[in-house]
Enzyme design. Structure first.
Site, PDB file in Angstrom:
ATOM      1  N   GLU A 153       0.804  -1.231   0.000  1.00 56.14           N
ATOM      2  CA  GLU A 153       0.000   0.000   0.000  1.00 56.14           C
ATOM      3  C   GLU A 153       0.836   1.280   0.000  1.00 56.14           C
ATOM      4  OE1 GLU A 153      -2.703  -0.426   3.295  1.00 56.14           O
ATOM      5  OE2 GLU A 153      -3.628  -2.231   2.466  1.00 56.14           O
ATOM      6  N   GLU A 159      -6.054 -10.704  -1.390  1.00 52.69           N
ATOM      7  CA  GLU A 159      -6.832 -10.552  -0.154  1.00 52.69           C
ATOM      8  C   GLU A 159      -8.326 -10.466  -0.460  1.00 52.69           C
ATOM      9  OE1 GLU A 159      -5.340  -7.307   2.239  1.00 52.69           O
ATOM     10  OE2 GLU A 159      -3.254  -7.816   1.834  1.00 52.69           O
ATOM     11  N   ASP A 216     -12.143 -10.375  -0.664  1.00 47.25           N
ATOM     12  CA  ASP A 216     -13.424 -10.501   0.047  1.00 47.25           C
ATOM     13  C   ASP A 216     -14.420  -9.562  -0.626  1.00 47.25           C
ATOM     14  OD1 ASP A 216     -12.577  -8.059   1.241  1.00 47.25           O
ATOM     15  OD2 ASP A 216     -11.995  -9.053   3.108  1.00 47.25           O
TER      16      ASP A 216
HETATM   17  C1  XIL Z   1      -6.001  -6.573   8.279  1.00 44.84           C
HETATM   18  C2  XIL Z   1      -6.317  -7.755   9.159  1.00 44.84           C
HETATM   19  O1  XIL Z   1      -7.221  -8.581   8.483  1.00 44.84           O
HETATM   20  C3  XIL Z   1      -6.893  -7.307  10.478  1.00 44.84           C
HETATM   21  O2  XIL Z   1      -7.057  -8.409  11.358  1.00 44.84           O
HETATM   22  C4  XIL Z   1      -5.982  -6.263  11.120  1.00 44.84           C
HETATM   23  O3  XIL Z   1      -6.578  -5.750  12.287  1.00 44.84           O
HETATM   24  C5  XIL Z   1      -5.704  -5.143  10.165  1.00 44.84           C
HETATM   25  O4  XIL Z   1      -5.173  -5.663   8.954  1.00 44.84           O
HETATM   26  N1  XIL Z   1      -4.771  -4.795   3.663  1.00 44.84           N
HETATM   27  C6  XIL Z   1      -3.778  -5.640   4.081  1.00 44.84           C
HETATM   28  C7  XIL Z   1      -4.013  -6.559   5.222  1.00 44.84           C
HETATM   29  O5  XIL Z   1      -2.725  -5.733   3.429  1.00 44.84           O
HETATM   30  O6  XIL Z   1      -2.842  -6.820   5.938  1.00 44.84           O
HETATM   31  C8  XIL Z   1      -5.071  -6.031   6.147  1.00 44.84           C
HETATM   32  O7  XIL Z   1      -5.341  -7.023   7.119  1.00 44.84           O
HETATM   33  C9  XIL Z   1      -6.315  -5.681   5.362  1.00 44.84           C
HETATM   34  C10 XIL Z   1      -6.028  -4.605   4.341  1.00 44.84           C
END
Ligand code: XIL
Length: 848
Positions: free
Chosen positions: A199, A307, A309
């Site tokens: 990011e 990631e 969802d």
């Molecule tokens: C999130 C986790 O799922 C949570 O449990 C934590 O509190 C915060 O981070 N982008 C990412 C992930 O790269 O590492 C993040 O994960 C979600 C957004």
């Protein structure tokens, strides 16, 4: 650097070929039950551990594995040499056996959700390291022969407490270097890849996100992180990872440019991860995903969705509808990965709605593949279908409500009407690699059956369709029937379609039915007709809502632009470049992005109801640009709200569909304008086939005549010897509230009579907003009631502590006494004598 995907060996040929031959009808297809997953994963694991960068060049021809009856995400993805990974958290992994079982059974590799982040690795101070939680995940992965992806080395979130904006440049460099060295070395044999930098680009695409790293070192921190990680682990694939870059847009462009610069500077980067945290309303189309992925692939990068969802809470409509849209998106993402050779897989950010970061970060939602009780959701079947190459659901139709429509992932939800058995059919499929066969039928009314009780509602119409094929007869009349049971009534058998099916190919049965108005006990769709002993094969069952009437009066512009107007200076006309029919509307002379093509739907919408909007759009004057549908909504006494409905990347080539939904705010609606907007000034918008219809009726209207006191206190009276008025001194919504002054006792307040407005025995939701004149004190909503000939009761509804500066909401339930009410005073009271009470936006609605 290598751009070869992680599992580059292709799966056994036989598994990738479309299945077209149907075995002889008498020959039962027998397949030994064994665990193909374990065998396959062992194979993948071997490959992974056997080679470093560039593995896949030289892997041995794998032994053909027996084909499974049911594909999991891991098995489906592995058919094309891809991964279906999952983010795992240590808490549930240790606490819930079913969580661990499903991770091992369904997925090919693991990303620790938090445990390998810098903060969790150094939770105390700069001298302490805590590797145990991450090691526990690695051990679990090892025990289950799963690979692990490291996540994430340099990120601005979840940093150790000793890193912040005030950390000196020197310390920051020292800490970051040591962290990368130590962490990469610790997990050197454990991970096949690292998300090295996460990011780094600002959300608007304007440049680097202003993190401590960017502020201290500029873009060079990214180069350094990759070079150092590569130095410490020459085999691990190194990724850049980011969100909101899955489709085209400024951020995606900025990340693309960053990738080009890194490659130019020979930074050892292997690939890019597209996080894929989607809101179903704004998910890019399949074409957009593929085209965007491909341009990154063309840079020589490997890529994955890292990631995934899919949030659906804001979609509106029934749960079945929301889950059906979610299914489409999971399938779309897997299919987009399948379409791009450099895409090595997809990782979902968890797998059960019981444990998702979405609930606490956004709002309660159900974004994953399994529900709260670890049951497979429609999304699960769509995800498997995507990897299996099952064609995407037709975007011009309503989404298919059936979860397991294709049998690629097994027989969940299916049974046989009457006697007989149902089994996965491995030798024939209409789409994908599997269908289902009902055999042992002993009467013509028996056949494969799917329960749809939870998917339908009374008084709604549905389109159903299924593909069928026979074994055991050359041809026979075959029907699709709905079996509907209502409490206390004889079952209804409603035919949808009938046709002659045969044993030579697949034929489609399709038709519609209406669900009666009754208390539904069960609804099922089933296929029947051929004589006893004939096997029926089925595939691709679909059940779709028939949308209610279109609320747009002139949706196709065939005879002009009547009912439409230019939003801003836009000039409307028609064009023969139509999506359907002869004409479409064209909006020209746009001077700002928000200019567009509008229609007034004020008289068609009601507060709290949800509507779905859809249109076909195209542009002229630019190759591509984003077109959005927006609702400009006026609520009495408030500034206009602009509610985004959905958007799509439009082109000057072909029409694309833009769709989404919008919930009308809970207010007194003064205007509702639906319009298309978005492209740069000077770009023309073409639009056709606009549809707008209600998908959710929302809350019933409040039974109160004057709950917001915008002009007076009509219908209300003082409870006790008090003074009441409508005042501009304070307001929750609009410009006024009601004020009660001269209170001489706690029980005194403001009341309205509900006699004649309540249905005996019904429950009502009550909501009101309150303040007190000074300080803070308790206030109550109370219901003084008496039945004909009975004594008076005071029923407490709810109470809360109100104050003199912010509005407090009082919410509760009122149950109407099951009698003829002679007294029914609803009132607010409770603050000490002398304290004024303010009341606003009182709503009382009948509960279903
Ligand atoms: C999130 C986790 O799922 C949570 O449990 C934590 O509190 C915060 O981070 N982008 C990412 C992930 O790269 O590492 C993040 O994960 C979600 C957004």
């Amino acid at each position: 650097m290598s751009s070869i995907s992680f599992f580059a060996c292709s799966a056994p040929e036989s598994s990738a070929e479309p299945v077209t031959e149907l075995g002889s009808t008498t020959q039962a297809l027998k397949h030994e039950r064994q665990s193909p997953l374990a065998a396959l994963l062992k194979l993948l694991h071997r490959k992974h551990h056997g080679h470093g960068h560039g593995h896949g060049h030289d892997c041995e021809e794998p032994e053909p594995e027996p084909e499974p009856e049911a594909f999991t995400p891991a098995l489906a993805a592995a058919r094309s040499g891809r991964r279906a990974g999952v983010a795992v958290a240590n808490g549930p992994l240790a606490a819930e056996p079913i969580y661990a079982e499903l991770v091992a059974a369904q997925f090919s590799d693991i990303t620790p959700e938090n445990e390998m982040k810098w903060g969790p690795l150094q939770p105390v101070d700069a001298r302490h390291w805590e590797f145990d939680p991450a090691d526990a995940i690695v051990d679990f992965a090892d025990d289950n022969e799963m690979a692990v992806k490291g996540h994430t080395l340099i990120w601005h979130n979840q940093l150790p407490s000793f890193i912040d904006d005030s950390t000196s440049r020197k310390d920051l460099a020292r800490y970051a270097e040591r962290h990368i060295e130590r962490t990469v070395e610790h997990f050197e044999r454990d991970v096949f890849a690292w998300d090295v930098v996460n990011e780094a680009i600002a959300d608007d695409g304007s440049g680097l996100r202003p993190t401590p790293f960017a502020q201290a070192f500029g873009e060079e921190y990214i180069d350094r992180a990759f070079r150092l990680a590569h130095k410490r682990d020459r085999r691990a694939e190194l990724y850049y990872n980011d969100y909101g870059i899955e489709g085209f847009g400024p951020k995606s462009d900025a990340v693309y440019a960053l990738m080009q610069r890194l490659i130019e500077r020979r930074v050892p980067i292997d690939g890019i991860g597209f996080q894929g945290h989607f809101d179903a309303r704004f998910t890019p189309s399949y074409d957009e995903l593929v085209a965007n992925f491909q341009r990154f692939a063309d840079l020589g990068l490997s890529l994955n969705v890292s990631e995934l969802d899919v949030r659906v809470a804001r979609l509106g409509g029934s749960r079945a509808y929301r889950l059906a849209v979610q299914k489409q998106i999971y399938q779309r993402v897997a299919a987009a990965c399948l379409a791009v050779e450099a895409c090595d897989g997809v990782t979902t950010w968890g797998f059960t709605d019981a444990h998702s970061w979405i609930d606490s970060t956004f709002e309660p939602d159900d974004p994953l593949l399994f529900d709260d009780s670890y049951q497979k959701k429609p999304a699960y079947f769509g995800y498997v279908d995507g990897f299996m190459g099952v064609p995407l659901d037709d975007a011009s139709l309503e989404p298919n409500l059936i979860g397991n429509s294709t049998f690629e992932a097994g027989l969940d939800g299916w049974s046989v009407m009457g006697s007989g058995t149902i089994a996965s059919e491995l030798a024939a499929a209409h789409t994908g690699a599997r269908s289902a066969r009902a055999s042992g039928r002993t009467a013509n009314w028996q056949g494969p059956r799917h329960d749809v009780t939870a998917l339908v509602s009374p008084l709604r119409s549905y389109d159903g369709s299924v593909w069928v094929r026979l074994a055991g007869a050359a041809s026979a009349n075959t029907s699709l029937t709905a079996h509907i049971s209502c409490a206390g009534q004889d079952p209804i058998f409603q035919p949808l379609a009938s046709t002659a099916a045969n044993d030579a190919g697949w034929v489609q049965l399709s038709g519609s039915f209406e669900v009666p108005s009754c208390e539904l006990t069960s609804v099922a769709l089933y296929v029947e007709g051929p004589d006893a002993g004939v096997d029926i094969l089925v595939d691709d069952l679909a059940l779709r809502e028939v949308p209610p009437p279109n609320l747009v009066a002139n949706p196709g512009f065939e005879s002009g632009t009547g009912g439409w107007f230019g939003f801003g200076p836009t000039v409307l006309g028609t064009t023969t470049d139509a999506a359907s029919g002869e004409r479409a509307v064209i909006g020209t002379g746009r001077t700002a992005t928000w200019n567009g093509i509008a229609t007034d739907l004020t008289s068609r919408v009601v507060a709290t109801a949800t509507y779905r909007a859809e249109a076909r759009v195209k542009i002229a004057g630019a190759a591509s640009d984003r077109v959005g549908l927006t609702a400009a909504v006026g609520c009495a006494g408030e500034a206009t709200r602009f509610l985004p409905i959905g958007s799509a990347m439009a082109s000057n080539g072909a029409y694309v569909t833009v769709s989404g939904s919008v919930q009308v705010p809970n207010c007194s609606v003064t205007s509702f304008i639906l319009y298309a907007e978005g492209p740069a000034a000077g770009v023309d918008i073409l639009m056709d086939d606009v549809a707008f219809w209600q998908i959710d009726a929302g809350l019933p209207p409040s039974i109160l005549a004057n709950g917001n006191f915008e002009t007076n206190t009509d219908w209300w009276f003082g409870f006790g010897p008090v003074t009441i008025e409508s005042t501009t001194a304070r307001a929750h919504g609009g410009a006024r509230s009601a004020r009660v002054t001269n209170r001489t006792d706690t029980w005194q307040g403001l009341a309205t009579s509900l006699v004649g407005r309540l249905t005996p025995g019904k429950s009502y939701s009550v909501s009101a907003w309150a303040q007190v004149g000074t300080g803070s004190s308790n206030v109550n909503l109370t219901f003084q009631n008496a039945c004909e000939g009975g004594s008076t009761n005071f029923t407490w509804i709810t109470g809360a502590t109100a104050n003199d500066s912010t509005w407090t909401q009082l919410q509760g339930t009122l149950v109407a006494p099951n009698c003829n009410l002679t007294t029914g005073n609803f009132y607010i009271e409770g603050a000490p004598a002398g304290v004024d009470i303010y009341l606003d936006d009182v709503e009382i609605r009948e509960l279903p």
